[in-house]
Design a protein around this motif. Structure first.
Motif, mmCIF file in Angstrom:
data_model
loop_
_atom_site.group_PDB
_atom_site.id
_atom_site.type_symbol
_atom_site.label_atom_id
_atom_site.label_comp_id
_atom_site.label_asym_id
_atom_site.label_seq_id
_atom_site.Cartn_x
_atom_site.Cartn_y
_atom_site.Cartn_z
ATOM 1 N N ASP A 316 0.841 -1.194 0.000
ATOM 2 C CA ASP A 316 0.000 0.000 0.000
ATOM 3 C C ASP A 316 0.882 1.252 0.000
ATOM 4 O OD1 ASP A 316 -2.258 1.576 0.077
ATOM 5 O OD2 ASP A 316 -3.181 0.559 1.764
ATOM 6 N N TRP A 317 0.282 2.378 0.177
ATOM 7 C CA TRP A 317 0.853 3.706 -0.050
ATOM 8 C C TRP A 317 2.052 4.068 0.836
ATOM 9 C CZ3 TRP A 317 -3.695 7.296 1.921
ATOM 10 C CH2 TRP A 317 -3.965 6.988 3.258
ATOM 11 N N GLN A 318 2.609 5.247 0.537
ATOM 12 C CA GLN A 318 3.655 5.945 1.294
ATOM 13 C C GLN A 318 5.014 5.273 1.225
ATOM 14 O OE1 GLN A 318 2.077 6.825 5.210
ATOM 15 N NE2 GLN A 318 0.673 8.386 4.413
ATOM 16 N N TYR A 319 5.183 4.285 0.361
ATOM 17 C CA TYR A 319 6.524 3.763 0.106
ATOM 18 C C TYR A 319 7.383 4.822 -0.580
ATOM 19 C CZ TYR A 319 4.573 3.051 -4.578
ATOM 20 O OH TYR A 319 3.965 3.242 -5.804
ATOM 21 N N TRP A 320 6.738 5.901 -1.041
ATOM 22 C CA TRP A 320 7.465 6.986 -1.700
ATOM 23 C C TRP A 320 7.963 8.044 -0.713
ATOM 24 C CZ3 TRP A 320 2.273 5.944 -3.415
ATOM 25 C CH2 TRP A 320 1.292 6.581 -2.631
ATOM 26 N N GLY A 321 7.555 7.944 0.542
ATOM 27 C CA GLY A 321 8.019 8.922 1.523
ATOM 28 C C GLY A 321 6.946 9.932 1.883
ATOM 29 N N SER A 322 7.266 11.222 1.853
ATOM 30 C CA SER A 322 6.367 12.255 2.344
ATOM 31 C C SER A 322 5.213 12.517 1.379
ATOM 32 C CB SER A 322 7.141 13.562 2.558
ATOM 33 O OG SER A 322 7.316 14.253 1.322
ATOM 34 N N ASN A 323 4.211 13.218 1.886
ATOM 35 C CA ASN A 323 3.072 13.575 1.046
ATOM 36 C C ASN A 323 3.449 14.548 -0.069
ATOM 37 O OD1 ASN A 323 1.501 11.913 2.555
ATOM 38 N ND2 ASN A 323 0.334 13.534 3.585
ATOM 39 N N TYR A 324 4.534 15.292 0.122
ATOM 40 C CA TYR A 324 4.973 16.188 -0.951
ATOM 41 C C TYR A 324 5.567 15.391 -2.118
ATOM 42 C CZ TYR A 324 4.369 19.667 2.692
ATOM 43 O OH TYR A 324 3.834 20.461 3.689
ATOM 44 N N LEU A 325 5.902 14.126 -1.853
ATOM 45 C CA LEU A 325 6.387 13.209 -2.889
ATOM 46 C C LEU A 325 5.288 12.211 -3.267
ATOM 47 C CD1 LEU A 325 9.941 12.516 -1.432
ATOM 48 C CD2 LEU A 325 9.413 13.817 -3.504
ATOM 49 N N TRP A 326 4.065 12.576 -3.014
ATOM 50 C CA TRP A 326 2.924 11.680 -3.211
ATOM 51 C C TRP A 326 2.945 11.039 -4.601
ATOM 52 C CZ3 TRP A 326 -0.552 9.852 0.167
ATOM 53 C CH2 TRP A 326 -1.671 9.203 -0.355
ATOM 54 N N ASN A 327 2.875 9.715 -4.612
ATOM 55 C CA ASN A 327 2.765 8.926 -5.838
ATOM 56 C C ASN A 327 3.967 9.133 -6.768
ATOM 57 O OD1 ASN A 327 1.387 7.033 -7.464
ATOM 58 N ND2 ASN A 327 0.500 8.649 -8.720
ATOM 59 N N ALA A 328 5.151 9.254 -6.185
ATOM 60 C CA ALA A 328 6.348 9.445 -7.009
ATOM 61 C C ALA A 328 6.681 8.224 -7.849
ATOM 62 C CB ALA A 328 7.543 9.794 -6.116
ATOM 63 N N MET A 329 6.043 7.085 -7.553
ATOM 64 C CA MET A 329 6.269 5.843 -8.286
ATOM 65 C C MET A 329 7.713 5.364 -8.146
ATOM 66 S SD MET A 329 4.006 6.612 -11.703
ATOM 67 C CE MET A 329 2.220 6.755 -11.617
ATOM 68 N N GLU A 330 8.305 5.664 -6.999
ATOM 69 C CA GLU A 330 9.629 5.191 -6.644
ATOM 70 C C GLU A 330 9.659 4.904 -5.156
ATOM 71 O OE1 GLU A 330 13.265 7.017 -8.386
ATOM 72 O OE2 GLU A 330 11.885 8.598 -9.037
ATOM 73 N N PHE A 331 10.545 3.987 -4.739
ATOM 74 C CA PHE A 331 10.727 3.684 -3.324
ATOM 75 C C PHE A 331 11.691 4.709 -2.734
ATOM 76 C CE2 PHE A 331 9.351 -0.377 -5.058
ATOM 77 C CZ PHE A 331 8.460 -0.831 -4.096
ATOM 78 N N LEU A 332 11.124 5.776 -2.140
ATOM 79 C CA LEU A 332 11.924 6.850 -1.566
ATOM 80 C C LEU A 332 11.913 6.856 -0.047
ATOM 81 C CD1 LEU A 332 10.817 9.662 -4.064
ATOM 82 C CD2 LEU A 332 12.833 8.183 -4.195
ATOM 83 N N ASP A 333 11.082 6.024 0.562
ATOM 84 C CA ASP A 333 11.055 5.881 2.007
ATOM 85 C C ASP A 333 12.270 5.052 2.448
ATOM 86 O OD1 ASP A 333 10.384 4.588 4.645
ATOM 87 O OD2 ASP A 333 8.527 5.724 4.390
ATOM 88 N N VAL A 334 12.898 5.465 3.546
ATOM 89 C CA VAL A 334 14.110 4.782 4.004
ATOM 90 C C VAL A 334 13.845 3.338 4.422
ATOM 91 C CG1 VAL A 334 15.237 6.914 4.728
ATOM 92 C CG2 VAL A 334 13.770 5.681 6.362
ATOM 93 N N GLU A 335 12.581 2.998 4.686
ATOM 94 C CA GLU A 335 12.256 1.628 5.068
ATOM 95 C C GLU A 335 12.201 0.683 3.869
ATOM 96 O OE1 GLU A 335 12.169 0.583 8.085
ATOM 97 O OE2 GLU A 335 12.385 2.577 8.975
ATOM 98 N N PHE A 336 12.434 1.224 2.681
ATOM 99 C CA PHE A 336 12.475 0.406 1.461
ATOM 100 C C PHE A 336 13.806 0.693 0.749
ATOM 101 C CE2 PHE A 336 8.070 1.090 2.552
ATOM 102 C CZ PHE A 336 7.461 -0.138 2.338
ATOM 103 N N PRO A 337 14.911 0.281 1.370
ATOM 104 C CA PRO A 337 16.224 0.704 0.874
ATOM 105 C C PRO A 337 16.688 -0.011 -0.382
ATOM 106 C CG PRO A 337 16.487 -0.770 2.745
ATOM 107 C CD PRO A 337 15.015 -0.505 2.625
ATOM 108 N N ASP A 338 16.161 -1.182 -0.654
ATOM 109 C CA ASP A 338 16.647 -1.966 -1.796
ATOM 110 C C ASP A 338 15.442 -2.517 -2.563
ATOM 111 O OD1 ASP A 338 17.888 -3.615 -3.621
ATOM 112 O OD2 ASP A 338 19.291 -4.473 -2.159
ATOM 113 N N PRO A 339 14.823 -1.687 -3.397
ATOM 114 C CA PRO A 339 13.583 -2.105 -4.082
ATOM 115 C C PRO A 339 13.736 -3.369 -4.919
ATOM 116 C CG PRO A 339 13.928 0.253 -4.293
ATOM 117 C CD PRO A 339 15.171 -0.296 -3.692
#
Length: 830
Positions: A316-339
């Motif tokens: 589900d959502w927020q794997y991209w990090g902050s809401n300002y990066l909403w739906n960036a379609m990339e793993f930008l959250d630090v909890e997903f370091p190696d997509p």
């Protein structure tokens, strides 16, 4: 009897022959000759002048265009059984290209005639009459049976200003028979099966997907081809569609003879259903939300350790990090370091992953910047409203998130470009397209003035999900044919079945009433021509259960919901406020846990039946979930049953939709309770769990302990049952159990292919058809038709004749005959 002065397009003859009249006698009185000529001319001119107003029409390649009652009316035959009706105010011009309709008119033989104020158009199947005084259109079978009539003066145009463009609000009223059941209109949460005596404001939202289409028990369907907010209204006096904006009234009438036939016509008009991969019909686990790649992979690993089948996990959502990066379609959250490792680990566990993507973008994303530069972002308030992830939202820190203009072809390509680069390239297996309505908060009139690529947002509002889902489907198909497109979407519109999409019923609030409402919602959605749908098993929000999973009533509800989910086109558990994995409900040996595990396993045993049904949906325009009216229209008792249905054409499903084993906050499974089940007349029914046979046309009681949902198999059914597996493709289908349910003749076609590519479109698949002769107790396995790479050339079928006390439920059956099959026709005597 026709009037003597009638024109027909086939003969194109006038009743008066104007060839030169030559006198027989040269000496005849010239004055008499002249008077005769003048009389003939007078009669001809009289006929022309008197018929010009009431019978004049312009013939087209597909029908006629007529001027009447201050408007133009065009009748177009798209086939012998599909008719388009268009009406527009006189003196106006427009150009419309349908977003939903993909069919082009066929070349058919059409007989057109006129008499007095009536123009009649007749194909091989239908007669359409047009009254030239008031523009009223009526539809009949060629045997004279009336199907549907517009109301006199039922067409209404009201001039409006649509964001600076002159247009109209448009409506058309019809007259249905007082007791005529109709179905369809997409899905809603009202718990209604028959869609009569109601008013419905059709504008897409989180838990309701509107399709302006209904079908009647009389065997016809009507599709109102308009994308603006529309009010559907029905009473005993009139049935109408009233749309906020449209250059014309535009609708399609289709006759299919029965519910399956109408669904087939709707798909013929708006698009056929592609095959889904086999793995999508396994079990799916999700929640709002897994917060790291280790957590997500850990869920899959836990299912494998428990030995509970699983085919898919959803991020589900927020794997991209902050809401300002909403739906960036990339793993930008630090909890997903190696997509890449993340996706690979899921695949190494023989599972698939789909991931959430949205219809909007945060202001710090690459997509936002590119779309904004091209004027392809809309100005409506959407989710999330705050840049902060705190709850409740801090609106003094606006997120700046904006919805993209999915009506714009370049915007759809930009959307896919980033999706392909950021996620598809990693090997993500499918797309969870959330908020495809899209979310629209705090509506203001000016919101709808936004100028999309196709005009004002008001004009095309309801078609947004069709456009955004279609963009992903078309772009992925252009990239590869090796992986079938799979899209899970929260909203849908007419024609979306052609885009590999499975629609879920939104963020419903968990309750017993909500569970029951999903049944009629899904059935009416299927009757709208869109066969793939599902609901959040267990309900999304737990507002009525503050104790969450500690509430015994909720635990019982979840067990019953997962039983229902096992007999939906997709079996997917999901929700907020509490996790929903099986191990959250206890451990093996505990009643609720065992009930959940039992039905997940049952889903996998039925995969050969489910996948063959999927082929029937694609090849023969069938439906997974079948309202009882589809198969038992002659039984008046089934017309409004909203809590039972057929899953495929063999299994009667009767979900339990009320608590039985929880009282005053305590569980008590010591006494077995019963459910009432209506068995449709016209056939016998065999209890799936006991093998007991019952006659149709009666209501019975079925004992329903927490691990039993009433299931009945139609007499004459042939049910292929697969092996016990941990995921859909773990084992070959080389020893399928073939269950025969005696009591009538039967037929079933087993479909097989490569399971996940589009080679089937080129003919790479096989079918094996089984026939059951009940009188002679003989099963015929026909010649295999077709082939594909990796096909089983030789196999065994374990043939079982189901009998009470011998072969029941999920336990290993007593095999009557083990049959070796190498593709040639054989007969098996039982």
């Amino acid at each position: 009897m026709k009037h003597p002065f009638v024109f027909t397009t086939k003969k194109n003859l006038s009743a008066i022959d104007m060839r030169t009249v030559r006198p027989r006698n040269e000496g005849r009185n010239f004055f008499h000759f002249l008077m005769t000529r003048l009389m003939l001319i007078y009669l001809f001119l009289f006929f022309i002048s008197s018929s010009a107003v009431s019978q004049s029409y312009q013939e087209t390649e597909t029908g006629v265009v007529v001027h009447c009652n201050s408007m133009q009316v065009e009748i177009q035959f798209f086939s012998n059984s599909i008719v388009r009706v268009i009406k527009w105010p006189e003196g106006t011009n427009f150009k419309k290209e349908s977003l939903s309709v993909v069919k082009s008119p066929e070349s058919i033989s059409l007989d057109i005639s006129s008499e007095n104020d009536l123009i009649s158009l007749q194909s091989d199947d239908l007669t359409v009459n047009l009254n030239t005084n008031n523009g009223q259109v009526s539809f009949y079978k060629n045997n004279g049976k009336a199907l549907l009539k517009e109301k006199n003066d039922g067409a209404v145009f009201v001039e409006i200003d649509d964001a600076g463009v002159k247009s109209y609000s448009v409506s058309q009223t019809f007259g249905l028979e007082t007791d005529e059941p109709i179905y369809g209109l997409g899905f809603q949460q009202q718990g209604r099966m028959i869609q009569r005596n109601l008013e419905m404001n059709m504008i897409q939202n989180n838990t309701e997907s509107f399709v302006p289409f209904f079908q009647s028990v009389k065997g016809y369907g009507l599709f109102w081809d308009n994308y603006s907010p529309t009010i559907f209204s029905d009473s005993t006096e009139a049935t109408s569609f009233n749309s906020e904006v449209g250059d014309c009234i535009d609708y399609y009438f289709m006759y299919g003879g029965n519910a399956d036939g109408v669904v087939a016509e709707m798909r013929e008009l708006t698009g056929q259903v592609p095959m889904f991969p086999l793995w999508t019909y396994g079990y799916w686990q999700s929640k709002e939300r897994y917060k790291s790649q280790e957590e997500t992979v850990g869920i899959v690993r836990k299912y494998r350790d428990l030995g509970v089948p699983l085919d898919g996990i959803i991020q589900d959502w927020q794997y991209w990090g902050s809401n300002y990066l909403w739906n960036a379609m990339e793993f930008l959250d630090v909890e997903f370091p190696d997509p890449q490792r993340f996706v690979n680990e899921v695949h190494e566990l023989n599972a698939h992953m789909i991931i959430t993507i949205w219809s909007s973008f945060g202001p710090k994303t690459k997509q936002y910047r590119e779309l904004d530069a091209g004027g392809m972002l809309m100005n409506i308030s959407t989710w999330p409203e705050s840049g902060s992830q705190l709850w409740p939202p801090r609106l003094d820190y606006p997120s700046g998130v904006r919805v993209y203009d999915a009506y714009h072809p370049e915007a759809r390509d930009i959307y896919w470009k980033y999706l392909n680069e950021g996620l598809f390239s990693l090997g993500i297996d499918g797309w969870w397209m959330d908020s495809t309505e899209p979310d629209h908060f705090n509506w203001q009139p000016e919101d709808f003035d936004f100028n999309t690529y196709l005009g004002s947002f008001r004009r095309v509002r309801n078609a947004y999900p069709l456009m955004t889902v279609g963009g992903v489907y078309k772009n992925q198909r252009a990239v590869t044919s090796d992986k079938r497109v799979f899209i899970l979407t929260r909203s849908a519109f007419a024609g979306q079945q052609r885009y590999g999409a499975n629609t879920w019923t939104g963020d419903v609030v968990a309750s017993w009433n909500a569970l029951r409402n999903q049944i009629s919602a899904g059935l009416n959605f299927s009757l709208s021509g869109i066969p793939h749908w599902n609901s959040d098993i267990g309900g999304f929000f737990l507002w009525e259960y503050p104790a969450r999973l500690d509430d015994p009533d909720y635990r019982e509800l979840y067990a019953r919901w997962i039983q229902f989910g096992a007999f939906c086109p997709m079996m997917r558990s999901h929700g907020a406020e509490a996790p929903r994995e099986i191990f959250q409900f206890g451990s093996k040996g505990e009643p609720v846990y065992d009930a959940i595990e039992k039905f997940i396993n049952l889903r996998y045993l039925l995969l050969p039946y489910i996948y063959s049904t999927s082929w029937d949906v694609t090849a023969n325009q069938s439906s997974f979930m079948r309202a009882l009216v589809m198969d038992f229209a002659n039984d008046p008792k089934v017309l409004d049953i909203d809590n039972q249905y057929m899953f495929g054409k063999s299994i009667l499903v009767c979900p339990v939709t009320e608590p039985m084993y929880t009282t005053n906050g305590r569980e008590d499974f010591s006494t077995v309770k019963s459910s009432e089940v209506y068995l449709p007349k016209g056939t016998d029914w065999i209890d799936f769990w006991t093998g007991e046979k019952h006659s149709g046309g009666q209501t019975i009681k079925k004992q329903s302990p927490i691990d039993i949902m009433p299931l009945y198999i139609k007499a004459g059914s042939i049910l292929p049952v697969g092996p016990k597996v941990q995921y859909a493709t773990e084992k070959k289908w080389d020893n399928l159990e073939i269950r025969i349910y005696p009591g009538a003749n039967g037929k079933f076609t087993l479909y097989e292919d490569e399971k996940d590519n589009y080679n089937y479109e080129e003919g790479y698949y096989s079918t094996i058809t089984f026939y059951w002769d009940d009188a002679n107790s003989t099963l015929t396995i026909d010649d295999r038709k077709g082939s594909f790479p990796g096909m089983l050339n030789e196999r065994h079928f374990n043939v079982v004749k189901v009998e009470k006390g011998k072969n029941t439920g999920m336990v290993p059956m007593v095999i009557d005959r083990k049959v070796f099959y190498n593709g040639g026709k054989i007969e098996v005597k039982l």
